[in-house]
Design a protein around this motif. Structure first.
Motif, PDB file in Angstrom:
ATOM      1  N   ALA A 275       0.809  -1.220   0.000  1.00 27.28           N
ATOM      2  CA  ALA A 275       0.000   0.000   0.000  1.00 27.28           C
ATOM      3  C   ALA A 275       0.843   1.271   0.000  1.00 27.28           C
ATOM      4  N   ASP A 276       2.159   1.149   0.253  1.00 30.23           N
ATOM      5  CA  ASP A 276       3.032   2.326   0.272  1.00 30.23           C
ATOM      6  C   ASP A 276       3.683   2.602  -1.075  1.00 30.23           C
ATOM      7  N   ILE A 277       3.605   1.659  -1.986  1.00 28.94           N
ATOM      8  CA  ILE A 277       4.373   1.782  -3.232  1.00 28.94           C
ATOM      9  C   ILE A 277       3.978   3.033  -4.009  1.00 28.94           C
ATOM     10  N   HIS A 278       2.693   3.267  -4.193  1.00 26.84           N
ATOM     11  CA  HIS A 278       2.248   4.358  -5.066  1.00 26.84           C
ATOM     12  C   HIS A 278       2.724   5.727  -4.587  1.00 26.84           C
ATOM     13  N   LEU A 279       2.692   5.968  -3.293  1.00 23.82           N
ATOM     14  CA  LEU A 279       2.989   7.313  -2.786  1.00 23.82           C
ATOM     15  C   LEU A 279       4.394   7.454  -2.208  1.00 23.82           C
ATOM     16  N   HIS A 280       5.072   6.347  -1.962  1.00 17.92           N
ATOM     17  CA  HIS A 280       6.359   6.435  -1.270  1.00 17.92           C
ATOM     18  C   HIS A 280       7.514   5.851  -2.065  1.00 17.92           C
ATOM     19  N   SER A 281       7.302   5.498  -3.320  1.00 17.19           N
ATOM     20  CA  SER A 281       8.369   4.843  -4.078  1.00 17.19           C
ATOM     21  C   SER A 281       8.558   5.511  -5.434  1.00 17.19           C
ATOM     22  N   ASP A 282       9.787   5.915  -5.692  1.00 18.14           N
ATOM     23  CA  ASP A 282      10.156   6.484  -6.989  1.00 18.14           C
ATOM     24  C   ASP A 282      11.501   5.888  -7.390  1.00 18.14           C
ATOM     25  N   ARG A 283      11.497   4.574  -7.536  1.00 22.90           N
ATOM     26  CA  ARG A 283      12.733   3.854  -7.798  1.00 22.90           C
ATOM     27  C   ARG A 283      12.870   3.499  -9.277  1.00 22.90           C
ATOM     28  N   THR A 284      14.046   3.114  -9.647  1.00 28.28           N
ATOM     29  CA  THR A 284      14.267   2.598 -10.989  1.00 28.28           C
ATOM     30  C   THR A 284      13.527   1.278 -11.153  1.00 28.28           C
ATOM     31  N   ALA A 285      12.884   1.094 -12.322  1.00 28.40           N
ATOM     32  CA  ALA A 285      12.155  -0.123 -12.683  1.00 28.40           C
ATOM     33  C   ALA A 285      10.825  -0.252 -11.948  1.00 28.40           C
ATOM     34  N   GLU A 286      10.194   0.893 -11.640  1.00 29.43           N
ATOM     35  CA  GLU A 286       8.815   0.839 -11.152  1.00 29.43           C
ATOM     36  C   GLU A 286       7.920   0.325 -12.277  1.00 29.43           C
ATOM     37  N   ILE A 287       6.860  -0.405 -11.920  1.00 33.03           N
ATOM     38  CA  ILE A 287       5.936  -0.905 -12.936  1.00 33.03           C
ATOM     39  C   ILE A 287       5.199   0.241 -13.608  1.00 33.03           C
ATOM     40  N   ASN A 288       4.844   1.261 -12.843  1.00 29.41           N
ATOM     41  CA  ASN A 288       4.175   2.449 -13.370  1.00 29.41           C
ATOM     42  C   ASN A 288       4.758   3.672 -12.694  1.00 29.41           C
ATOM     43  N   ALA A 289       4.545   4.830 -13.302  1.00 27.70           N
ATOM     44  CA  ALA A 289       4.912   6.074 -12.625  1.00 27.70           C
ATOM     45  C   ALA A 289       4.012   6.230 -11.405  1.00 27.70           C
ATOM     46  N   ASN A 290       4.616   6.480 -10.257  1.00 28.57           N
ATOM     47  CA  ASN A 290       3.867   6.559  -9.020  1.00 28.57           C
ATOM     48  C   ASN A 290       3.554   7.998  -8.647  1.00 28.57           C
ATOM     49  N   GLY A 291       2.737   8.134  -7.606  1.00 29.96           N
ATOM     50  CA  GLY A 291       2.410   9.447  -7.078  1.00 29.96           C
ATOM     51  C   GLY A 291       3.484   9.914  -6.108  1.00 29.96           C
ATOM     52  N   ASN A 292       3.130  10.916  -5.321  1.00 28.40           N
ATOM     53  CA  ASN A 292       4.094  11.500  -4.391  1.00 28.40           C
ATOM     54  C   ASN A 292       3.360  11.905  -3.128  1.00 28.40           C
ATOM     55  N   ILE A 293       3.760  11.366  -1.993  1.00 30.85           N
ATOM     56  CA  ILE A 293       3.079  11.663  -0.738  1.00 30.85           C
ATOM     57  C   ILE A 293       3.177  13.140  -0.395  1.00 30.85           C
ATOM     58  N   GLN A 294       4.231  13.826  -0.865  1.00 34.91           N
ATOM     59  CA  GLN A 294       4.367  15.256  -0.597  1.00 34.91           C
ATOM     60  C   GLN A 294       3.187  16.024  -1.171  1.00 34.91           C
ATOM     61  N   TYR A 295       2.759  15.630  -2.384  1.00 31.04           N
ATOM     62  CA  TYR A 295       1.651  16.339  -3.001  1.00 31.04           C
ATOM     63  C   TYR A 295       0.339  16.064  -2.268  1.00 31.04           C
ATOM     64  N   VAL A 296       0.201  14.872  -1.712  1.00 29.09           N
ATOM     65  CA  VAL A 296      -0.994  14.570  -0.910  1.00 29.09           C
ATOM     66  C   VAL A 296      -1.020  15.472   0.312  1.00 29.09           C
ATOM     67  N   TYR A 297       0.133  15.615   0.970  1.00 32.62           N
ATOM     68  CA  TYR A 297       0.199  16.502   2.133  1.00 32.62           C
ATOM     69  C   TYR A 297      -0.094  17.943   1.729  1.00 32.62           C
ATOM     70  N   ILE A 298       0.526  18.364   0.627  1.00 34.89           N
ATOM     71  CA  ILE A 298       0.358  19.751   0.186  1.00 34.89           C
ATOM     72  C   ILE A 298      -1.101  20.049  -0.123  1.00 34.89           C
ATOM     73  N   PHE A 299      -1.734  19.167  -0.909  1.00 37.04           N
ATOM     74  CA  PHE A 299      -3.125  19.419  -1.278  1.00 37.04           C
ATOM     75  C   PHE A 299      -4.058  19.286  -0.074  1.00 37.04           C
ATOM     76  N   GLY A 300      -3.715  18.411   0.864  1.00 38.14           N
ATOM     77  CA  GLY A 300      -4.510  18.313   2.080  1.00 38.14           C
ATOM     78  C   GLY A 300      -4.479  19.610   2.859  1.00 38.14           C
ATOM     79  N   VAL A 301      -3.287  20.193   2.981  1.00 40.18           N
ATOM     80  CA  VAL A 301      -3.152  21.473   3.677  1.00 40.18           C
ATOM     81  C   VAL A 301      -3.874  22.573   2.918  1.00 40.18           C
ATOM     82  N   VAL A 302      -3.754  22.560   1.576  1.00 40.19           N
ATOM     83  CA  VAL A 302      -4.447  23.561   0.758  1.00 40.19           C
ATOM     84  C   VAL A 302      -5.960  23.472   0.967  1.00 40.19           C
ATOM     85  N   ALA A 303      -6.498  22.248   1.055  1.00 39.63           N
ATOM     86  CA  ALA A 303      -7.935  22.074   1.274  1.00 39.63           C
ATOM     87  C   ALA A 303      -8.358  22.686   2.600  1.00 39.63           C
TER      88      ALA A 303
END
Length: 810
Positions: A275-303
């Motif tokens: 469950a952490d892969i999408h928001l916490h992983s930006d490694r070489t050879a990811e199956i897909n481009a993942n998200g970024n937990i920083q943006y979740v925090y940022i948008f949460g604060v913006v909301a």
């Protein structure tokens, strides 16, 4: 009693239509924005949680330092998974996935191919680890035999028109036939494997049986048994390294694992929760481009900020207009009303206004959701049938009403009736004035932060677009899947070169836009020690690669057909030359291995050093890279002269259809390919500017209402000043200066916070802009201009009023 409260509240809202509109519109914008961002955040946080036993599934990551390179990998060696399964009973099941890239696929009885972007090899245990239901086939045996494939229901309909193609065959890469042994449901969009629609049996590839402990190419997942502590299990990786990997290192390098570590190199395996892969992983050879937990925090604060700004507007306008409600409070108290009943009355008005705003916010969010999805590249659905969604919304409406109306309710209900009716109460006391000023400052602190954030993001994106990359990405047409041309690749390249708008061409699978890696370890000839190794990417290119990419040579030369010895030549970049440590690397020999089993050694002579160019994201420093001559037909890249690009594409497509009938013509432009790497930052910038605009608009609505009230309260003062000779400019300056002071305070508070936040964001990029003082000054100036434009309308209106009418007003 409640009915009476509601009736009075409704009458009061209708009586003051202007202020009611400002409150409802501002609050609804804040609520709608908060709702959209919440849907986005919930969507991001839900990735991979739909799988059964998701809390027991972990991926093995590898962190490696060797040969001057640091690698953070989402892949592991092929023998690791089943070795762990054999040695440790804590593991219930394992599965490996190996990317096979994009492939041309067709039915065995058809001639036209279709493009499949994400084709993977997978072990037969895939469906025992991931709870992906099979519509057809047996999950225990579907991927057991070689040359078998499981496809998604979407692919089943695409190729066969239904979801029951069992036993039929698909041709992959025009060469291998795979029998369909299963049809699976589409993997959920909220998964890091969301685009995987085709799984080939792992037993179809020899690489899965290579037993190469040093070759990391397999996405590896573990399903633990109930009650196993994954963090504690990580300690067993050291045992695996000592028992298995050390033997491989000894045979490869002639050094022990301890000696490798003492020289500063390392190999570390860790576990990452699914469950952490999408928001916490930006490694070489990811199956897909993942998200970024920083943006979740940022948008949460913006909301939260947007909602806070909207609530602040309500509090400001309600307390500012206390003079107009003071006599009402005095009369009610004189007639026996208790303070609690007055608080209830004002809270009823606030909650009613909140629910009216909530209704409008839901409508706005529902209408804006498709646009927001396009902006955020999402497929979020409005959860109309979700009872929890509506329960939370109703609760939010009530809480917002209470929070926004609590201070005005207690402030107004505290008036003393005798003082109010005698007009001796100080309605504009210091307390309420200070609070309103603080709330205005709070609103514009947030606005300044968002303005600065938006400016920095766009400046960084512009820097990325304009930075000299060491190659020329403009006017570059990339024709994909050149292998579909079979042995006509060279003829196709030569014919396209005859077109008037084509300048040069190269055939290669490797391009200087972040894509798949091919890391290899090289050693100077005669020096195969672990401290002499050089880990670098090895790209297979043709003679025209450097010319077409417009690479610059630091020393030596590029490949040249007039030198037959170039077949064993190698061109390295400056980063590789630095690691090797040669004062003059030209003519020096290095060697590497062509296979994971380390049996096919090849010696190379360095013939040139190319100047460093960015072949990865600007988030990373330029690493070591090498170019070798080798037939590689992934793409044909054409440099155009800048003429009619659409016409040129049509001509290239016509030649393709002539030489590769039935094969899809797929193309892209390199600058677009490059832009896609930073698409997430572009989306963040677009979302930022959208919500920054909304926050400023909401703040301006409150400022507009406050300026209207201020002008109304100072009507007689304005009349006297005009009689005494004050000009329109003097009056405007008088009414505007107190607001401008507040905006300046907001700039002084918001700028350091924005600097800290954006400096942290820029730290993700190895190459980035510097935060200059003028960026904050420009944001502050923009905030002041916006505030002046907002306030000046009411100020000018008040200044132009006939002083006779002003002095007659009560």
């Amino acid at each position: 009693m409640l009915k009476n409260y509601l009736k009075i509240a409704w009458r009061n809202l209708r009586k003051h239509k202007f202020y009611t509109f400002l409150n409802i519109f501002g609050l609804s914008l804040g609520l709608a924005s908060c709702l959209l961002i919440t849907l986005y955040v919930v969507d991001e946080l839900s990735y991979d949680r739909a799988f059964a036993n998701a809390d027991r599934i972990f991926r093995i990551n590898a962190d490696i330092r060797f040969g001057g390179a640091d690698m953070a990998l989402a892949v592991a060696p092929d023998p690791l998974a089943f070795t762990l399964k054999k040695d440790y009973p804590q593991i219930e099941q394992v599965v490996r996935m190996r990317e096979n890239g994009s492939q041309l696929v067709r039915r065995a009885d058809a001639t036209d191919n279709l493009k499949e972007e994400h084709v993977f090899f997978a072990d037969s245990t895939f469906f025992k680890v991931f709870s992906v239901p099979l519509l057809q086939g047996d999950p225990n045996t579907a991927l057991r035999n070689p040359q078998t494939v499981v496809i998604s229901e979407t692919d089943a309909r695409k190729y066969f028109g239904d979801t029951n193609p069992m036993g039929k065959a698909l041709m992959v890469d025009n060469s291998a036939a795979y029998t369909i042994t299963g049809v699976m449901r589409d993997i959920p969009a909220q998964s890091h494997m969301r685009d995987v629609n085709m799984l080939l049996s792992m037993s179809s590839t020899e690489e899965s049986r290579s037993n190469a402990w040093g070759s990391h190419n397999f996405n590896t997942y573990i399903l633990f048994r109930e009650g196993v502590n994954a963090k504690q299990f990580e300690q067993h990786f050291e045992t695996v390294l000592q028992k298995y990997t050390s033997k491989w290192i000894q045979s490869f390098l002639g050094s022990t694992l301890e000696e490798v570590r003492k020289s500063g190199n390392y190999l570390v395996y860790t576990l990452m929760p699914l469950a952490d892969i999408h928001l916490h992983s930006d490694r070489t050879a990811e199956i897909n481009a993942n998200g970024n937990i920083q943006y979740v925090y940022i948008f949460g604060v913006v909301a939260v900020f947007l909602l806070a700004i909207a609530c602040v507007n309500f509090m400001n306008l309600a307390t500012a207009r206390s003079a107009n409600r003071a006599k009402e409070v005095g009369v009610r108290k004189a007639l026996g009303s208790e303070r609690s009943s007055l608080v209830s009355q004002f809270l009823t008005e606030s909650i009613m206004l909140s629910f009216l705003s909530l209704a409008l916010a839901i409508l706005i969010a529902y209408i804006a959701l498709p646009l927001f999805n396009s902006l955020a590249s999402k497929q979020i659905q409005f959860p109309i049938a979700n009872a929890w969604f509506w329960s939370v919304l109703l609760l939010t409406g009530g809480i917002v009403g209470v929070l926004a109306g609590s201070y005005p309710a207690f402030f107004l209900s505290a008036f003393q009736p005798l003082k109010v009716l005698k007009n001796t109460i100080e309605l504009e006391g210091r307390g309420s004035g200070y609070l309103r000023n603080a709330l205005v400052v709070f609103q514009f602190v947030i606005s300044v932060m968002l303005i600065v954030g938006t400016g920095v993001i766009y400046r960084q994106l512009n820097y990325i677009q304009t930075k000299k990359l060491g190659f020329n990405k403009d006017q570059m047409l990339i024709v994909n899947d050149a292998y579909a041309l079979d042995n006509q690749v060279k003829a196709f390249k030569e014919q396209v070169l005859q077109l008037p708008n084509v300048e040069s061409a190269t055939v290669t699978s490797f391009l200087p836009t972040p894509s798949s890696r091919t890391d290899h370890t090289f050693f100077p000839v005669g020096q195969m020690q672990q401290d002499k190794g050089l880990n670098m990417q090895k790209w297979s290119v043709d003679y025209d690669f450097a010319k077409t990419m417009q690479l610059q040579m630091a020393s030596g030369r590029a490949f040249d057909e007039s030198f037959p010895s170039d077949s064993t030549g190698i061109v390295i970049n400056e980063a590789a030359a630095k690691v090797l440590g040669y004062p003059d690397p030209i003519g020096k020999k290095i060697f590497g291995y062509e296979d994971a089993a380390l049996t096919k050694r090849v010696d190379y002579t360095i013939i040139g050093v190319v100047k460093n160019f960015h072949f990865e994201s600007l988030r990373k420093n330029i690493g070591a890279l090498s170019l070798i001559l080798y037939k590689s037909s992934g793409s044909v890249v054409f440099r155009m002269k800048g003429g009619d690009a659409p016409r040129t594409v049509e001509q290239v497509a016509a030649l393709w259809k002539k030489m590769a009938p039935g094969q899809p013509f797929n193309y892209r432009f390199m600058d677009q390919d490059f832009d896609n790497v930073y698409r997430s930052e572009q989306r963040v910038g677009e979302i930022f500017i959208t919500f920054a605009t909304i926050s400023i608009l909401i703040g301006c609505l409150g400022l507009f209402g406050l300026s209207a009230f201020t002008a109304e309260r100072r009507t007689k003062e304005i009349g006297v000043r005009k009689v005494l000779g004050a000009s329109v400019g003097n009056i405007v300056a008088l009414l505007s200066k107190e607001f401008i002071k507040l905006i300046i305070v907001a700039i002084l508070i918001g700028s350091p916070i924005a600097w800290f936040g954006m400096n942290h964001w820029l730290s993700d990029f190895a190459y980035h802009v510097d935060l200059a003082w003028w960026m904050f000054a420009a944001a502050g100036l923009l905030a002041i201009v916006i505030a002046l434009l907002t306030v000046s309308f009411q100020s000018v209106k008040a200044a132009l009023m006939n002083p006779v009418k002003s002095l007659k007003s009560e």
